[in-house]
Design an enzyme around this catalytic site. Structure first.
Site, PDB file in Angstrom:
ATOM      1  N   GLU A 144      25.626  34.793  26.844  1.00 49.67           N
ATOM      2  CA  GLU A 144      26.356  35.675  25.929  1.00 49.67           C
ATOM      3  C   GLU A 144      26.863  34.903  24.709  1.00 49.67           C
ATOM      4  O   GLU A 144      28.075  34.767  24.478  1.00 49.67           O
ATOM      5  CB  GLU A 144      27.497  36.387  26.663  1.00 49.67           C
ATOM      6  CG  GLU A 144      26.971  37.309  27.750  1.00 49.67           C
ATOM      7  CD  GLU A 144      28.051  38.092  28.493  1.00 49.67           C
ATOM      8  OE1 GLU A 144      29.223  37.697  28.401  1.00 49.67           O
ATOM      9  OE2 GLU A 144      27.715  39.072  29.163  1.00 49.67           O
ATOM     10  N   GLU A 308      22.163  41.505  33.203  1.00 51.77           N
ATOM     11  CA  GLU A 308      23.442  41.764  33.889  1.00 51.77           C
ATOM     12  C   GLU A 308      23.687  43.262  33.807  1.00 51.77           C
ATOM     13  O   GLU A 308      23.590  43.844  32.720  1.00 51.77           O
ATOM     14  CB  GLU A 308      24.623  41.063  33.199  1.00 51.77           C
ATOM     15  CG  GLU A 308      24.633  39.562  33.304  1.00 51.77           C
ATOM     16  CD  GLU A 308      25.907  38.943  32.699  1.00 51.77           C
ATOM     17  OE1 GLU A 308      26.962  39.601  32.715  1.00 51.77           O
ATOM     18  OE2 GLU A 308      25.815  37.800  32.230  1.00 51.77           O
TER      19      GLU A 308
END
Ligand SMILES: [Zn+2]
Length: 426
Positions: A144, A308
């Site tokens: 991320e 995810e």
């Protein structure tokens, strides 16, 4: 085409015996993929230049024995303590001038040459070791990027690089003055190094000091572009380190439009496949479509990966109020919606509930007691359906009848100078 279905997994936290049990449970769920390694730098490289892959090799072998292959991450979201101690200048500095201390994650500046050197080295070592490994299905850079209010580092090095970036773009300070309209409020500069970094952040979660209404909006927009360019370069440096050692796909987990510090369109050419973290609601009759359409737009005509997503109820701290159990059927609905929307991979965050750390008790495939619950049946149903659907999905192409334009300059501009307080471009 293979549909990948599984979870994010953290073997660095488990014993070899626990990994054997977990691999067995994954096989019972019908999982064939895990994402591993993104926070384990302290275990991969316990001291400067000393690498330990033995524990990881063993974990990969145990998973592979049960038909579970790994998406291997570079661990650069968490520089280890020996590096932070030796090079305190690699720390991320926020818009209040506070250096992010060791003890959480993402505590680094993406433009710091020393840090990039370490990242490139560990990425290259991973590429050399696992680039041709049949147990590995691809590589995933960092975790991320630019997330958690780390998109706009304001360390002394970044300030200097920003000045150089502006000089390269405008050539002379007179040209910058003209383009920015710095005669307004007497803001005219005589040198590039006089330019300050904006005090007000538009980072989600960034500290609000003063309102960016008062800033020069064109300078602000260039600052956003500069920060984004830094993240793209940071990502690409690791891609270049791995690529000579592998033909497997390399990507990173984008966060849709949540993280606004990195222009994913600029990074897309160096992503072999677009990948996203998309946490969908599991107590709703509808499923969000924009995030998946955005991924299809990054790599047109290609399937994308979800690395995810929501795995169900938990006691979790992530939502800070616990995560409700999904409605019966919602896990099945969300996974099949994702595959039908063009996803080739669907990984839950995460496989086993953490027993410690910041994400302790977070929602996961397996609860803290390790006993399969009613959700487990749905995971089994989804994996069976995914196998049955594979030939059909391999032969089909998703056609979009409507296009939505999403543009980063517009996003940033609308945050710096909103048309009205009710307007949200996202
Ligand atoms: Zn910096």
């Amino acid at each position: 085409m293979t549909l990948y279905y599984g979870a994010d997994y953290y073997p660095e936290q488990e014993t070899p015996e626990q990994i054997r049990q977990d691999a067995e449970t994954m096989a019972q769920a019908g999982f064939n993929a895990v994402r591993v390694g993104e926070f384990a730098w302290c275990k991969f490289e316990p001291s400067d230049g000393v690498f330990d892959w033995a524990w990881f090799d063993q974990a990969l072998a145990t998973l592979d024995a049960k038909g579970v292959h790994a998406l291997v991450c570079t661990p650069t979201a968490c520089p280890p303590i020996w590096m932070v101690e030796a090079h305190p200048e690699i720390a991320y500095v926020d818009n209040c001038g506070v250096a992010r201390p060791f003890g959480a994650r993402r505590h680094y500046c993406p433009n710091n040459a020393t840090y990039i050197k370490y990242c490139v080295r560990v990425a290259a070592e991973m590429g050399k070791r696992y680039g041709r490994d049949p147990r590995v299905l691809g590589f995933h850079i960092d975790n991320e990027l630019a997330q958690e209010a780390t998109g706009r580092c304001q360390c002394a090095g970044c300030k200097k690089q920003f000045h150089a970036w502006l000089e390269k773009k405008y050539g002379t300070i007179a040209k910058l003055n003209e383009i920015y309209g710095t005669i307004f409020w007497g803001q005219t500069y005589t040198r590039f190094d006089q330019i300050n970094l904006p005090a007000k952040s538009i980072e989600p979660g960034g500290t609000d000091l003063i309102d960016c209404y008062f800033d020069n909006p064109t300078l602000r927009l260039d600052w956003e572009r500069f920060c984004s360019d830094g993240w793209v370069a940071f990502y690409e440096a690791q891609v270049r380190a791995i690529k000579p050692h592998t033909d497997k796909p390399v990507t990173t987990n984008t966060t849709g439009v949540w993280t606004n510090g990195m222009d994913y369109y600029k990074a897309a050419p160096s992503m072999d496949v677009a990948a996203v973290d998309e946490y969908v609601g599991l107590r709703s009759e509808t499923m969000p479509g924009f995030g998946y359409a955005f991924m299809r737009g990054l790599k047109p005509g290609k399937p994308f990966w979800i690395v995810e997503t929501s795995s169900g109820g938990g006691l979790g701290v992530w939502a800070r109020e616990g995560v409700y159990q999904p409605y019966p059927g919602a896990l099945r609905q969300s996974a099949l919606h994702a595959f039908a929307s063009g996803a080739e991979m669907h990984l839950y965050f995460q496989f086993r509930m953490f027993r410690f750390g910041a994400e302790q008790l977070e929602a996961s495939v397996m609860g803290i007691d390790g006993i399969p619950d009613r959700r487990f049946k749905e995971f089994q149903e989804v994996s069976a359906t995914a196998r049955a659907w594979t030939p059909f999905l391999s032969a089909s192409r998703l056609k979009s009848n409507v296009a939505v334009c999403f543009d980063y300059d517009t996003l940033w501009s609308s945050k710096i100078k909103p048309f009205c307080k009710y307007f949200n471009y996202q």
